[in-house]
Design an enzyme around this catalytic site. Structure first.
Site, PDB file in Angstrom:
ATOM      1  N   HIS A   1      -7.377  -5.995  -0.187  1.00  0.00           N
ATOM      2  CA  HIS A   1      -6.200  -5.161   0.066  1.00  0.00           C
ATOM      3  C   HIS A   1      -5.306  -5.784   1.135  1.00  0.00           C
ATOM      4  O   HIS A   1      -4.081  -5.620   1.096  1.00  0.00           O
ATOM      5  CB  HIS A   1      -6.651  -3.771   0.502  1.00  0.00           C
TER       6      HIS A   1
ATOM      7  N   ASP B   1      -9.514  -5.523  -4.489  1.00  0.00           N
ATOM      8  CA  ASP B   1      -8.947  -4.529  -3.572  1.00  0.00           C
ATOM      9  C   ASP B   1      -9.851  -3.299  -3.571  1.00  0.00           C
ATOM     10  O   ASP B   1      -9.944  -2.579  -4.567  1.00  0.00           O
ATOM     11  CB  ASP B   1      -7.534  -4.156  -4.029  1.00  0.00           C
TER      12      ASP B   1
ATOM     13  N   SER C   1       0.829  -1.192   0.000  1.00  0.00           N
ATOM     14  CA  SER C   1       0.000   0.000   0.000  1.00  0.00           C
ATOM     15  C   SER C   1       0.875   1.259   0.000  1.00  0.00           C
ATOM     16  O   SER C   1       1.678   1.471  -0.907  1.00  0.00           O
ATOM     17  CB  SER C   1      -0.959  -0.052   1.186  1.00  0.00           C
TER      18      SER C   1
END
Length: 577
Positions: free
Chosen positions: A557, A528, A398
């Site tokens: 995610h 995601d 991320s």
């Protein structure tokens, strides 16, 4: 009534939680009187259950001979709150920073009380170390019961160690006469104290040491080691029973002395450090930190580097130091703890694994400024330089993927072998003229508003909903995973997290991706909901010179956590390939 530790009933778990000892001690000559300019000159000693503070006499004599001011807390043993209050009163009376030391149940007390500003460091001596929100009783879960330890609990709820098991249970290396005196002078503790939840965990923000006795029959070496590793304490093994703070007073005093000197040196280094400048083409504030002082064999240390702009960055460094390093970069608003499933997997594969807490996150300093990708990458450089990591694989999730892109694109030759971007934000999350498929600014304004209004609830909602896909029909929620995400988020600073939203959403990594010349694996779940795949991974891989895209159908995610077996397998194949 009798309660035996072999019994797995919950009331038994309470019983074992607190062992403290009384008088008698091994004597030792002081090694060296502390210097007049040493910053930490005070020590506060906290005893465990069933006894009073006089068991610290041997440690007291050694430390006072070396020039320390030593105070001993007398716990009432009526509740966690009462014992913490007694400790706080003593801490308030200190003339300056102090090392706070706890034995057994005293470890729980110092974990709660150690957030006091006068506490510079923590020493756990055969001691418990719960986390915030946990109980003392809960620390026994998953460990075998200590069969030699038995508690008698009276009808009014107070407990003592059963007399005929006292010496064998935790004072096996104490002579018969001293063991008998301790046995016959026990102070009962209210057993309900072990059910009280902690509000604070001082070891998350203070450097910690853990003394583990090899023949501890009250807790067991495995349980003590597990707690010490979880809090990233420097671990010192000594011979002896649970009463080692009496029978091995010199060794215990040496650890306390070393902790005080180490924290004092860190304070002085922080004030005067002029670390070498970084090789990155980044702002001039960036620079590597002074490396931690060498460890003795078998020891660990609460590890930090200090950047040139004075920010302390916490990191973990596990595994053989001559093995290929893998460096993990966590996402927003988490910490290096988010990589637990990967750190344990790869260290068991023989790799050296390193993970840091980004500035303002986790155990790193909660500074006001510098929450942008240039500073994030510079902080990585500080860790890399301090540990002299070469030929490393950098893996970012991320926001951490953006951090990897910015760092790897500008890293010194020989530092980086490969890179991995997992659910990563590059090339840019925000909708722009160049990237019309990005998310509108209103989405991120909503993040900021939710964080400012009620950060705790916002984090809970993110973790229990879209982050792991727990909001999808047919997906079973995992409360412990949600709690761990929330815990990590709440460890960090609200200011850092607020500013970090701009960093992860508005930074354009296009040129960074084009500059990366090492093999790079891009891993992304096609479900995601945090970083949509079409606006991130599918674009990023086209900008990479040596990029490879691997898409995971239905994965969220948070796939590195909830699908760790699959992700770890593919990471290992890429690293070895």
């Amino acid at each position: 009534m009798e309660i035996a530790m072999i019994d797995k009933a919950r009331s038994v778990i309470f019983a074992a939680a607190a062992v403290g000892l009384l008088a008698g001690c091994s004597q030792a000559e002081p090694t060296e009187t502390i210097s007049e300019d040493q910053a930490v000159r005070n020590v506060v000693l906290v005893h465990g259950a069933f006894v009073d503070g006089s068991g610290w006499r041997g440690v007291y004599d050694i430390l006072t001979a070396r020039g320390y001011g030593v105070s001993i807390v007398q716990n009432p043993l009526t509740s966690l709150e009462d014992d913490v209050a007694a400790t706080m009163r003593v801490l308030e009376s200190q003339s300056g920073p102090a090392i706070l030391v706890g034995h057994s149940w005293g470890g729980t007390v110092i974990t709660e009380a150690g957030v006091h500003p006068n506490v510079a460091g923590l020493v756990y001596v055969s001691a418990l170390a719960p986390d915030a929100g946990e109980t003392t009783a809960g620390q026994y879960e998953g460990y075998p019961a200590a069969s030699d330890f038995v508690i008698d609990v009276s009808e009014d709820g107070f407990g003592i160690v059963r007399p005929d098991r006292f010496q064998s249970g935790f004072a096996a290396d104490l002579n018969d006469a001293d063991a008998a005196f301790l046995r016959d002078s026990q102070l009962p503790i209210r057993m309900s104290a072990f059910e009280s939840k902690l509000e604070n965990a001082a070891w998350r923000s203070k450097p910690s040491w853990a003394v583990i006795a090899s023949e501890d029959r009250a807790f067991g070496e495995g349980m003590l080691l597990g707690m010490a590793q979880r809090i990233d304490a420097e671990i010192v093994d000594i011979p002896g029973s649970h009463a080692a703070f009496i029978t091995q007073a010199a060794a215990v005093a040496d650890v306390i002395d070393r902790a005080a000197r180490h924290v004092s040196n860190r304070t002085q280094d922080h004030a005067s450090s002029q670390a070498a400048t970084s090789g990155l083409s980044l702002p001039p504030i960036i620079g590597a930190a002074k490396a931690a002082e060498p460890l003795k064999a078998g020891e660990k240390i609460m590890t930090y580097v200090t950047t040139r702009d004075g920010v302390e960055i916490f990191y973990k460094d596990w595994g053989p130091k001559d093995a290929q390093p893998i460096v993990f970069h966590h996402g927003w608003p988490l910490s290096s703890d988010d990589w637990d499933a990967q750190l344990t997997f790869f260290v068991n594969q023989g790799y050296r694994v390193v993970a840091h807490d980004r500035r303002g996150h986790g155990r790193s300093a909660q500074v006001s400024d510098g929450h942008d990708m240039d500073h994030y990458a510079a902080d990585v450089e500080a860790v890399v330089e301090a540990l002299d990591l070469r030929n490393a694989v950098h893996i970012g999730h991320s926001t951490g993927g953006g951090e990897v892109a910015r760092y790897v694109a500008r890293a010194k030759p020989g530092r980086v072998a490969k890179a991995v971007l997992i659910g990563a934000v590059p090339p840019i999350m925000l909708k722009t003229a160049d990237y019309p498929g990005g998310l509108p600014i209103e989405v991120f304004d909503g993040f900021r508003a939710a964080l400012a209004a009620d950060r705790s609830s916002f984090y809970r909602d993110v973790a229990s909903g879209p982050f792991y896909g727990f909001n999808r029909e047919g997906v079973e929620a995992r409360p412990a995973v949600v709690d761990n995400w929330w815990r990590q988020g709440m460890m960090g600073g609200a200011k850092a997290h607020y500013d970090g939203i701009k960093a992860f959403s508005e930074t354009d990594f296009t040129e960074d991706l084009k500059a990366i010349d090492v093999p790079t694996l891009v891993m992304h779940g096609d479900d995601d909901q945090i970083v949509p795949i079409d606006a991130s991974a599918k674009l990023a891989v086209k900008l990479l010179k040596k990029g490879e895209l691997k898409i995971y159908p239905g994965f969220s995610h948070g796939m590195a956590t909830v699908n760790a077996d699959v992700i770890n397998r593919d990471l290992l194949a890429f690293i070895k390939g």
